[in-house]
Motif scaffolding. Sequence first.
Motif, PDB file in Angstrom:
ATOM      1  N   PRO A 139       0.825  -1.220   0.000  1.00 14.13           N
ATOM      2  CA  PRO A 139       0.000   0.000   0.000  1.00 14.13           C
ATOM      3  C   PRO A 139       0.855   1.264   0.000  1.00 14.13           C
ATOM      4  N   TYR A 140       2.020   1.176   0.623  1.00  6.32           N
ATOM      5  CA  TYR A 140       2.973   2.289   0.610  1.00  6.32           C
ATOM      6  C   TYR A 140       4.357   1.732   0.879  1.00  6.32           C
ATOM      7  N   TRP A 141       5.355   2.549   0.571  1.00  5.88           N
ATOM      8  CA  TRP A 141       6.746   2.188   0.796  1.00  5.88           C
ATOM      9  C   TRP A 141       7.292   3.022   1.949  1.00  5.88           C
ATOM     10  N   HIS A 142       8.045   2.398   2.839  1.00  6.43           N
ATOM     11  CA  HIS A 142       8.848   3.165   3.789  1.00  6.43           C
ATOM     12  C   HIS A 142      10.067   3.696   3.038  1.00  6.43           C
ATOM     13  N   ALA A 143      10.419   4.941   3.289  1.00  7.86           N
ATOM     14  CA  ALA A 143      11.518   5.553   2.553  1.00  7.86           C
ATOM     15  C   ALA A 143      12.392   6.356   3.508  1.00  7.86           C
ATOM     16  N   GLU A 144      13.696   6.152   3.405  1.00  8.66           N
ATOM     17  CA  GLU A 144      14.646   6.866   4.259  1.00  8.66           C
ATOM     18  C   GLU A 144      15.121   8.132   3.555  1.00  8.66           C
ATOM     19  N   VAL A 145      15.134   9.242   4.297  1.00 10.67           N
ATOM     20  CA  VAL A 145      15.642  10.502   3.753  1.00 10.67           C
ATOM     21  C   VAL A 145      17.158  10.413   3.662  1.00 10.67           C
ATOM     22  N   LEU A 146      17.679  10.638   2.461  1.00 12.61           N
ATOM     23  CA  LEU A 146      19.130  10.582   2.242  1.00 12.61           C
ATOM     24  C   LEU A 146      19.770  11.956   2.341  1.00 12.61           C
ATOM     25  N   THR A 147      19.184  12.936   1.658  1.00 10.14           N
ATOM     26  CA  THR A 147      19.725  14.299   1.662  1.00 10.14           C
ATOM     27  C   THR A 147      18.584  15.288   1.848  1.00 10.14           C
ATOM     28  N   ASP A 149      18.319  19.562   1.400  1.00  4.65           N
ATOM     29  CA  ASP A 149      18.966  20.848   1.139  1.00  4.65           C
ATOM     30  C   ASP A 149      17.930  21.958   1.154  1.00  4.65           C
ATOM     31  N   ARG A 150      18.215  23.008   1.916  1.00  2.00           N
ATOM     32  CA  ARG A 150      17.306  24.158   2.006  1.00  2.00           C
ATOM     33  C   ARG A 150      17.703  25.222   0.993  1.00  2.00           C
ATOM     34  N   TYR A 151      16.689  25.859   0.402  1.00  2.00           N
ATOM     35  CA  TYR A 151      16.886  26.994  -0.487  1.00  2.00           C
ATOM     36  C   TYR A 151      16.012  28.130   0.032  1.00  2.00           C
ATOM     37  N   GLY A 152      16.643  29.040   0.785  1.00  2.00           N
ATOM     38  CA  GLY A 152      15.874  30.089   1.420  1.00  2.00           C
ATOM     39  C   GLY A 152      15.059  29.546   2.576  1.00  2.00           C
ATOM     40  N   SER A 153      14.058  30.314   2.971  1.00  2.00           N
ATOM     41  CA  SER A 153      13.278  29.953   4.163  1.00  2.00           C
ATOM     42  C   SER A 153      12.130  28.999   3.872  1.00  2.00           C
ATOM     43  N   ASP A 154      11.781  28.842   2.599  1.00  2.00           N
ATOM     44  CA  ASP A 154      10.537  28.124   2.328  1.00  2.00           C
ATOM     45  C   ASP A 154      10.645  26.963   1.357  1.00  2.00           C
ATOM     46  N   THR A 155      11.855  26.631   0.880  1.00  2.00           N
ATOM     47  CA  THR A 155      11.990  25.590  -0.133  1.00  2.00           C
ATOM     48  C   THR A 155      13.055  24.583   0.267  1.00  2.00           C
ATOM     49  N   ALA A 156      12.779  23.317   0.005  1.00  2.00           N
ATOM     50  CA  ALA A 156      13.755  22.255   0.262  1.00  2.00           C
ATOM     51  C   ALA A 156      13.737  21.262  -0.894  1.00  2.00           C
ATOM     52  N   VAL A 157      14.904  20.719  -1.185  1.00  2.00           N
ATOM     53  CA  VAL A 157      15.038  19.613  -2.131  1.00  2.00           C
ATOM     54  C   VAL A 157      15.566  18.433  -1.337  1.00  2.00           C
ATOM     55  N   ALA A 218       6.450  20.311   7.477  1.00  2.00           N
ATOM     56  CA  ALA A 218       7.270  19.297   8.144  1.00  2.00           C
ATOM     57  C   ALA A 218       8.432  18.862   7.259  1.00  2.00           C
ATOM     58  N   LEU A 219       8.193  18.737   5.961  1.00  2.00           N
ATOM     59  CA  LEU A 219       9.266  18.305   5.061  1.00  2.00           C
ATOM     60  C   LEU A 219      10.345  19.371   4.907  1.00  2.00           C
ATOM     61  N   VAL A 220       9.949  20.628   4.883  1.00  2.00           N
ATOM     62  CA  VAL A 220      10.934  21.699   4.700  1.00  2.00           C
ATOM     63  C   VAL A 220      11.694  21.988   5.990  1.00  2.00           C
ATOM     64  N   ARG A 221      10.994  22.075   7.120  1.00  2.00           N
ATOM     65  CA  ARG A 221      11.608  22.615   8.330  1.00  2.00           C
ATOM     66  C   ARG A 221      11.985  21.587   9.385  1.00  2.00           C
ATOM     67  N   ARG A 222      11.385  20.387   9.346  1.00  2.00           N
ATOM     68  CA  ARG A 222      11.594  19.459  10.456  1.00  2.00           C
ATOM     69  C   ARG A 222      12.232  18.141  10.040  1.00  2.00           C
ATOM     70  N   THR A 223      12.253  17.878   8.756  1.00  2.00           N
ATOM     71  CA  THR A 223      12.790  16.604   8.270  1.00  2.00           C
ATOM     72  C   THR A 223      14.298  16.695   8.099  1.00  2.00           C
ATOM     73  N   LYS A 224      14.992  15.596   8.377  1.00  2.00           N
ATOM     74  CA  LYS A 224      16.455  15.564   8.241  1.00  2.00           C
ATOM     75  C   LYS A 224      16.893  14.190   7.746  1.00  2.00           C
TER      76      LYS A 224
END
Length: 372
Positions: A139-147, A149-157, A218-224
Amino acid sequence: MDNFARLLKESWTLVEEDRDRLSGRFYARLFLLDPELRRLFPAEMTGQGDRILDAIVTASQVMDDPESFDEYLRSLGRDHRKYHVDAAHYATMGVALLDALRTTAGDGWNLEYDQAWRDAYAAITATMLAGAESDDNPPYWHAEVLTHDRYGSDTAVLTVRALQHPLVWKAGQYVSVEVPRHLPRVWRTYSVANAPNDDNVLEFHVRTPVGAGWVSGALVRRTKPGDLLRVAAPMGSMTVDRDSGRDILCVAGGVGLAPVKAMVEELAGWNRARWVHVFYGARHADELYGLAGLEELVAAHPWLSVTPSCSDDPDFDGEQGDVPDVVARYGPWTSHDCYVSGSAAMVRATLRALAEDDVPPQHIRYDTFGNL
């Protein structure tokens, strides 16, 4: 089918201006019928709880297009396995839906409308269940965050690796993402920003306004790196038509770059004959976070061109103006396959510009974050 579709659309006009009341009645009735269903939904329903209701309503509006209807619903059924919804749950939802429609529509509702919605809901759920049963993936995949990167205050890749079975997607598709550590049972869709690969690695581009919550925040500011996410089955039809011989126009605004980048990466693997023109817009130059990567692709592939633009940066050494206006200046695009991705306002304006350019609708595909 024509009369059936007419009844659905006609009856919908009785409730479409009162969506909040319809939604409230649907969920109140649903949880009264089966209190256990409440655990399938997020603790805070505002803005998040309507996903299933929205999906049902959207499906009812495309029932006069059997091909799209079938494809859309089968993929929706596969996606909705992440909610752990089964046939009994769908039956209960049907009772709640009809009750909410009747009470919200009031005296304008009639037996013809009632039967049309019963038949539509039966067809919708049968197709969704068939789609779910035909998928051997989880139904879904567990996925580990590898990288991250923040771009300014509101964007992350960020990049993530799916940890279970291979996650198969097509460039241009999107997936639902959950951040269980911070927002359990809350899902949001994001386009995959890279072409399929053998490493099970997906890239996401996420933007959130300052102070916003929910999944993007959560993805931009709290995920690592090292955090675990959940990723559901890929969906969407904004994919490259390999059988077409037409050149390609891609228009991206902000993080709408994600599916465009994925499609260009896929094209880099096999394209030799089609010119690809990418227009990439933002308000300010520092928001063109993906420009350097696009320029690397341009240097490697002579068939690719990239035109960046800024709508509110007079010092930008490039095209000035909203990206739909820039695209219009470079036309005509009548002989191209056109792909558009970005905010609802940007997509609306681009579709309008392409329509004025007489681009056939069947040659346009788009992806938007927000309601058109």
